[in-house]
Design a protein around this motif. Structure first.
Motif, PDB file in Angstrom:
ATOM      1  N   ARG A   1     -29.938  19.416  -7.534  1.00 47.39           N
ATOM      2  CA  ARG A   1     -30.979  20.278  -7.226  1.00 47.39           C
ATOM      3  C   ARG A   1     -32.017  19.920  -6.484  1.00 47.39           C
ATOM      4  O   ARG A   1     -33.071  20.721  -5.836  1.00 47.39           O
ATOM      5  N   GLU A   2     -31.970  18.530  -5.962  1.00 43.04           N
ATOM      6  CA  GLU A   2     -32.912  17.980  -4.876  1.00 43.04           C
ATOM      7  C   GLU A   2     -32.731  18.335  -3.516  1.00 43.04           C
ATOM      8  O   GLU A   2     -33.412  17.871  -2.662  1.00 43.04           O
ATOM      9  N   LEU A   3     -31.286  18.839  -3.238  1.00 45.50           N
ATOM     10  CA  LEU A   3     -30.816  18.941  -2.042  1.00 45.50           C
ATOM     11  C   LEU A   3     -31.682  20.375  -1.289  1.00 45.50           C
ATOM     12  O   LEU A   3     -31.725  21.158  -1.883  1.00 45.50           O
TER      13      LEU A   3
ATOM     14  N   LEU B   1     -22.406  19.733   2.911  1.00 44.40           N
ATOM     15  CA  LEU B   1     -21.913  18.705   1.854  1.00 44.40           C
ATOM     16  C   LEU B   1     -20.476  18.671   2.295  1.00 44.40           C
ATOM     17  O   LEU B   1     -19.750  19.820   2.939  1.00 44.40           O
ATOM     18  N   ALA B   2     -19.831  17.433   2.422  1.00 46.74           N
ATOM     19  CA  ALA B   2     -18.496  17.175   2.912  1.00 46.74           C
ATOM     20  C   ALA B   2     -17.789  17.198   1.468  1.00 46.74           C
ATOM     21  O   ALA B   2     -18.020  16.315   0.654  1.00 46.74           O
ATOM     22  N   VAL B   3     -16.785  18.002   1.345  1.00 40.50           N
ATOM     23  CA  VAL B   3     -15.851  17.972   0.030  1.00 40.50           C
ATOM     24  C   VAL B   3     -14.618  18.093   0.564  1.00 40.50           C
ATOM     25  O   VAL B   3     -13.913  19.023   0.894  1.00 40.50           O
TER      26      VAL B   3
ATOM     27  N   VAL C   1     -22.219  28.269   1.076  1.00 49.59           N
ATOM     28  CA  VAL C   1     -21.075  29.003   1.837  1.00 49.59           C
ATOM     29  C   VAL C   1     -20.202  28.105   2.452  1.00 49.59           C
ATOM     30  O   VAL C   1     -20.556  26.924   2.538  1.00 49.59           O
ATOM     31  N   VAL C   2     -18.970  28.339   2.559  1.00 47.28           N
ATOM     32  CA  VAL C   2     -18.002  27.627   3.405  1.00 47.28           C
ATOM     33  C   VAL C   2     -18.151  27.683   4.772  1.00 47.28           C
ATOM     34  O   VAL C   2     -17.903  28.672   5.374  1.00 47.28           O
ATOM     35  N   ALA C   3     -18.590  26.539   5.338  1.00 47.43           N
ATOM     36  CA  ALA C   3     -18.717  26.468   6.769  1.00 47.43           C
ATOM     37  C   ALA C   3     -17.420  26.086   7.397  1.00 47.43           C
ATOM     38  O   ALA C   3     -17.029  26.359   8.776  1.00 47.43           O
ATOM     39  N   ARG C   4     -16.591  25.261   6.796  1.00 49.44           N
ATOM     40  CA  ARG C   4     -15.163  24.689   7.306  1.00 49.44           C
ATOM     41  C   ARG C   4     -14.336  24.917   6.032  1.00 49.44           C
ATOM     42  O   ARG C   4     -14.621  24.201   5.032  1.00 49.44           O
ATOM     43  N   GLY C   5     -13.332  25.670   6.098  1.00 50.67           N
ATOM     44  CA  GLY C   5     -12.507  25.567   5.079  1.00 50.67           C
ATOM     45  C   GLY C   5     -11.371  24.414   4.847  1.00 50.67           C
ATOM     46  O   GLY C   5     -11.297  23.658   5.732  1.00 50.67           O
ATOM     47  N   GLY C   6     -10.729  24.561   4.004  1.00 49.62           N
ATOM     48  CA  GLY C   6      -9.578  23.541   3.649  1.00 49.62           C
ATOM     49  C   GLY C   6      -9.224  23.339   2.265  1.00 49.62           C
ATOM     50  O   GLY C   6      -9.706  24.074   1.272  1.00 49.62           O
ATOM     51  N   SER C   7      -8.570  22.414   1.920  1.00 48.46           N
ATOM     52  CA  SER C   7      -8.287  21.998   0.653  1.00 48.46           C
ATOM     53  C   SER C   7      -9.293  21.269  -0.121  1.00 48.46           C
ATOM     54  O   SER C   7      -9.801  20.081   0.457  1.00 48.46           O
ATOM     55  N   VAL C   8      -9.410  21.450  -1.387  1.00 46.37           N
ATOM     56  CA  VAL C   8     -10.315  20.649  -2.123  1.00 46.37           C
ATOM     57  C   VAL C   8      -9.530  20.183  -3.521  1.00 46.37           C
ATOM     58  O   VAL C   8      -8.797  21.113  -3.986  1.00 46.37           O
ATOM     59  N   ARG C   9      -9.472  19.097  -3.772  1.00 45.89           N
ATOM     60  CA  ARG C   9      -8.812  18.604  -4.976  1.00 45.89           C
ATOM     61  C   ARG C   9      -9.551  17.562  -5.932  1.00 45.89           C
ATOM     62  O   ARG C   9     -10.572  17.078  -5.554  1.00 45.89           O
ATOM     63  N   ALA C  10      -9.280  17.888  -7.239  1.00 46.45           N
ATOM     64  CA  ALA C  10      -9.871  17.054  -8.216  1.00 46.45           C
ATOM     65  C   ALA C  10      -9.774  15.575  -7.850  1.00 46.45           C
ATOM     66  O   ALA C  10      -9.001  15.050  -7.162  1.00 46.45           O
ATOM     67  N   GLY C  11     -10.855  14.854  -7.907  1.00 45.21           N
ATOM     68  CA  GLY C  11     -11.215  13.805  -7.411  1.00 45.21           C
ATOM     69  C   GLY C  11     -11.713  13.433  -6.064  1.00 45.21           C
ATOM     70  O   GLY C  11     -11.891  12.321  -5.664  1.00 45.21           O
ATOM     71  N   ASP C  12     -11.724  14.552  -5.233  1.00 43.82           N
ATOM     72  CA  ASP C  12     -12.239  14.361  -3.850  1.00 43.82           C
ATOM     73  C   ASP C  12     -13.752  13.855  -3.864  1.00 43.82           C
ATOM     74  O   ASP C  12     -14.533  14.394  -4.878  1.00 43.82           O
ATOM     75  N   VAL C  13     -14.329  13.191  -2.768  1.00 45.03           N
ATOM     76  CA  VAL C  13     -15.370  12.705  -2.952  1.00 45.03           C
ATOM     77  C   VAL C  13     -16.326  14.138  -2.303  1.00 45.03           C
ATOM     78  O   VAL C  13     -15.914  14.570  -1.277  1.00 45.03           O
ATOM     79  N   VAL C  14     -17.375  14.012  -2.976  1.00 44.85           N
ATOM     80  CA  VAL C  14     -18.555  15.060  -2.426  1.00 44.85           C
ATOM     81  C   VAL C  14     -19.576  14.136  -1.970  1.00 44.85           C
ATOM     82  O   VAL C  14     -20.239  13.466  -2.576  1.00 44.85           O
ATOM     83  N   ARG C  15     -19.946  14.534  -0.618  1.00 44.98           N
ATOM     84  CA  ARG C  15     -21.095  13.583  -0.080  1.00 44.98           C
ATOM     85  C   ARG C  15     -22.011  14.623   0.784  1.00 44.98           C
ATOM     86  O   ARG C  15     -21.512  15.513   1.255  1.00 44.98           O
ATOM     87  N   VAL C  16     -23.180  14.289   0.784  1.00 46.90           N
ATOM     88  CA  VAL C  16     -24.124  14.702   1.733  1.00 46.90           C
ATOM     89  C   VAL C  16     -23.990  14.312   3.065  1.00 46.90           C
ATOM     90  O   VAL C  16     -24.293  12.988   3.255  1.00 46.90           O
ATOM     91  N   MET C  17     -23.659  15.135   4.080  1.00 50.80           N
ATOM     92  CA  MET C  17     -23.874  14.666   5.572  1.00 50.80           C
ATOM     93  C   MET C  17     -25.027  14.501   5.760  1.00 50.80           C
ATOM     94  O   MET C  17     -25.864  15.413   5.808  1.00 50.80           O
ATOM     95  N   GLU C  18     -25.187  13.517   6.695  1.00 52.22           N
ATOM     96  CA  GLU C  18     -26.610  13.198   7.241  1.00 52.22           C
ATOM     97  C   GLU C  18     -26.769  14.010   8.734  1.00 52.22           C
ATOM     98  O   GLU C  18     -25.878  14.371   9.357  1.00 52.22           O
ATOM     99  N   GLU C  19     -28.053  14.401   9.103  1.00 49.38           N
ATOM    100  CA  GLU C  19     -28.294  15.322  10.119  1.00 49.38           C
ATOM    101  C   GLU C  19     -27.721  14.728  11.479  1.00 49.38           C
ATOM    102  O   GLU C  19     -27.730  13.541  11.708  1.00 49.38           O
ATOM    103  N   GLY C  20     -27.019  15.506  12.287  1.00 48.79           N
ATOM    104  CA  GLY C  20     -26.331  14.930  13.437  1.00 48.79           C
ATOM    105  C   GLY C  20     -24.793  14.399  13.257  1.00 48.79           C
ATOM    106  O   GLY C  20     -24.330  13.835  14.225  1.00 48.79           O
ATOM    107  N   GLU C  21     -24.422  14.218  12.038  1.00 48.98           N
ATOM    108  CA  GLU C  21     -23.284  13.371  11.800  1.00 48.98           C
ATOM    109  C   GLU C  21     -22.123  14.328  12.120  1.00 48.98           C
ATOM    110  O   GLU C  21     -21.961  15.626  11.843  1.00 48.98           O
ATOM    111  N   LEU C  22     -21.002  13.984  12.863  1.00 49.41           N
ATOM    112  CA  LEU C  22     -19.991  14.656  13.321  1.00 49.41           C
ATOM    113  C   LEU C  22     -19.342  15.493  11.910  1.00 49.41           C
ATOM    114  O   LEU C  22     -19.086  14.535  10.914  1.00 49.41           O
ATOM    115  N   ALA C  23     -19.064  16.686  12.130  1.00 48.45           N
ATOM    116  CA  ALA C  23     -18.385  17.307  10.922  1.00 48.45           C
ATOM    117  C   ALA C  23     -16.732  17.069  10.980  1.00 48.45           C
ATOM    118  O   ALA C  23     -16.239  17.134  10.308  1.00 48.45           O
TER     119      ALA C  23
END
Length: 114
Positions: A45-47, A53-55, A92-114
């Protein structure tokens, strides 16, 4: 930015919020709040809106923090409260792909390569 017709493609909720509801005596399973992804260790809620987010291999863009709870929400009816309106986020999904239980969810830093 325009998100098209629907800006709530994916919902995320902290598992810690679900645990707070469990402490009220509810037996809850993943998905009982209609969330797509449960997270741990992130204060979603603070984002700010626009955070990425990278998931797994996916990239999600935060479009909404919280939502209005439906008056007929079963959890709210039973307990008098619901955590999705305050703690849930939508993306919204900016880049699709597979998401699995246990995948790391992290906030990407501004300017970080997608």
């Amino acid at each position: 930015m325009s998100w098209g017709a629907w800006h709530r493609q994916v919902s995320l909720l902290p598992n810690e919020s679900v645990d707070r509801m469990r402490e009220r005596g509810l037996e809850l399973a993943a998905g009982d709040f209609a969330e797509n992804i449960l997270t741990e260790g992130l204060c979603l809620r603070e984002l700010p809106v626009g955070s990425v987010l990278a998931v797994g291999e996916c990239r999600l863009v935060v479009t909404q923090i919280g939502k209005t709870c439906h008056n007929d929400c079963e959890i709210r009816r039973i307990t008098g409260m619901c955590v999705m309106p305050t703690d849930g986020i939508f993306c919204v999904v900016a880049r699709g792909g597979s998401v699995r239980a246990g995948d790391v969810v992290r906030v990407m830093e501004e300017g970080e390569l997608a």
